[in-house]
Design an enzyme around this catalytic site. Structure first.
Site, PDB file in Angstrom:
ATOM      1  CG  ASP A  11      43.901  35.572  42.716  1.00 28.34           C
ATOM      2  OD1 ASP A  11      43.404  36.278  43.622  1.00 28.34           O
ATOM      3  OD2 ASP A  11      43.358  35.456  41.603  1.00 28.34           O
ATOM      4  CB  SER A  12      40.468  33.711  44.999  1.00 25.77           C
ATOM      5  OG  SER A  12      40.332  34.600  43.908  1.00 25.77           O
ATOM      6  CB  CYS A  74      44.080  37.956  45.970  1.00 24.15           C
ATOM      7  SG  CYS A  74      42.318  37.841  46.321  1.00 24.15           S
ATOM      8  CD  GLU A 152      39.151  31.728  38.589  1.00 22.23           C
ATOM      9  OE1 GLU A 152      39.479  30.535  38.537  1.00 22.23           O
ATOM     10  OE2 GLU A 152      39.948  32.633  38.898  1.00 22.23           O
ATOM     11  CB  CYS A 184      39.048  42.508  41.661  1.00 21.09           C
ATOM     12  SG  CYS A 184      38.995  40.716  41.416  1.00 21.09           S
ATOM     13  CG  HIS A 186      39.789  37.392  38.851  1.00 23.33           C
ATOM     14  ND1 HIS A 186      40.256  37.288  40.139  1.00 23.33           N
ATOM     15  CD2 HIS A 186      39.622  36.112  38.409  1.00 23.33           C
ATOM     16  CE1 HIS A 186      40.347  35.999  40.470  1.00 23.33           C
ATOM     17  NE2 HIS A 186      39.972  35.271  39.444  1.00 23.33           N
TER      18      HIS A 186
HETATM   19  N1  DGL Z   1      41.536  38.336  42.468  1.00 25.18           N
HETATM   20  C1  DGL Z   1      40.769  38.538  43.658  1.00 25.18           C
HETATM   21  C2  DGL Z   1      40.874  40.011  44.106  1.00 25.18           C
HETATM   22  O1  DGL Z   1      41.776  40.676  43.755  1.00 25.18           O
HETATM   23  C3  DGL Z   1      39.425  38.016  43.395  1.00 25.18           C
HETATM   24  C4  DGL Z   1      38.619  37.837  44.601  1.00 25.18           C
HETATM   25  C5  DGL Z   1      37.581  36.764  44.531  1.00 25.18           C
HETATM   26  O2  DGL Z   1      37.956  35.589  44.335  1.00 25.18           O
HETATM   27  O3  DGL Z   1      36.420  37.094  44.753  1.00 25.18           O
HETATM   28  O4  DGL Z   1      40.097  40.537  44.829  1.00 25.18           O
END
Ligand code: DGL
Length: 268
Positions: A11-12, A74, A152, A184, A186
């Site tokens: 993931d990011s 993600c 985060e 998303c 998050h």
């Molecule tokens: N968890 C990522 C998603 O599902 C986050 C994306 C991001 O870092 O902007 O889209």
């Protein structure tokens, strides 16, 4: 190799932990390796080319650690990078996308909302998803810049986070949505605040469990098994921040490290 992993999850940042916990629930004996690309978070503001580059670099790292499957936990990275990843890797790749189909089936009044990143909402993949599954349902899309950063920081409930959630959720609910997609990875960590803001008449839809079921299906079809129920975590960014986030979102004392070498930044 004793520290070899079975499944690599990307993931990011730390949002994919909301998917990882579902995978852990269904595949308790697998060794999981998770990369938070925190040096590049949020992906939502990056170009598709950069996201492809990053996702491929991270996938190479988990495969080099023995992963026999890669999960892109993600939505933003899936939208940009999964087709490229599938052509490059020999191991199966599972991605994820906003749950438009289940939400369109669940709505009672014919209006759904999608909370997601700018990158996801602007992607051709998302447009195709709407074409395929929205049908007559009205879809209100809402980009949510800033929410990823709250998660985060492990800041799930501060007045600032609540204010931001209200700013994004209120217009969608005012527009008539009775079903809200958490598009998303998050956002499931903000579920209590989003629920509070949306009110009791609005159902929230999250894809983590469905993705984990797909991961389990593919894993079993590849022979199943597992090298023990361990979980290891890497970050391309701050280790202290990852440790803090893991304490809040996963479990205290998790095994975490910074990505070795260049952190994947020089991979093509
Ligand atoms: N968890 C990522 C998603 O599902 C986050 C994306 C991001 O870092 O902007 O889209």
């Amino acid at each position: 190799m004793t520290d070899s992993i079975d499944i690599g999850v990307l993931d990011s940042g730390v949002g994919g932990l909301s998917v990882l916990r579902e995978i852990r629930g269904l595949l308790p004996d697998t060794a999981l390796g998770y990369i938070a690309d925190s040096a590049f978070v949020p992906y939502g503001r990056l170009s598709a080319e950069t996201i492809i580059e990053r996702t491929c670099a991270l996938a190479d790292i988990v495969v080099a650690h023995g992963a026999r499957m890669v999960v892109v936990a993600c939505n933003t990275a899936t939208a940009a990078a999964v087709p490229t990843l599938r052509t490059r890797l020999e191991v199966p790749v599972v991605g994820m996308e906003p749950a438009v189909k289940p939400a369109a089936q669940a709505t009672r009044n014919g209006t759904i909302g999608v909370l997601a990143t700018v990158g996801t909402l602007n992607s051709a993949r998302f447009a195709a998803l709407l074409d395929r599954f929205a049908g007559p349902v009205e879809v209100i899309t809402q980009p949510c810049p800033g929410l990823v950063e709250c998660v985060e920081r492990g800041d799930l409930d501060s007045p600032e986070t609540r204010l931001l959630v209200r700013r994004f959720v209120e217009p969608v609910v005012a527009g008539g949505a009775d079903t809200l997609i958490l598009g998303c990875t998050h956002y499931p960590f903000l579920r209590p605040v989003i629920e509070d803001c949306a009110g009791p008449g609005v159902a929230l839809v999250d894809t983590g469990r469905a993705v984990a079921r797909q991961v389990a299906r593919v894993w079993e079809s590849q022979g199943g098994g597992g090298s023990g129920g361990s979980a290891r975590f890497w970050t391309s960014g701050s280790l202290a921040q990852l440790r803090h986030a893991l304490d809040v979102l996963w479990a205290p004392g998790a095994t975490a490290a910074t990505l070795p070498g260049d952190g994947g930044t020089n991979h093509a």
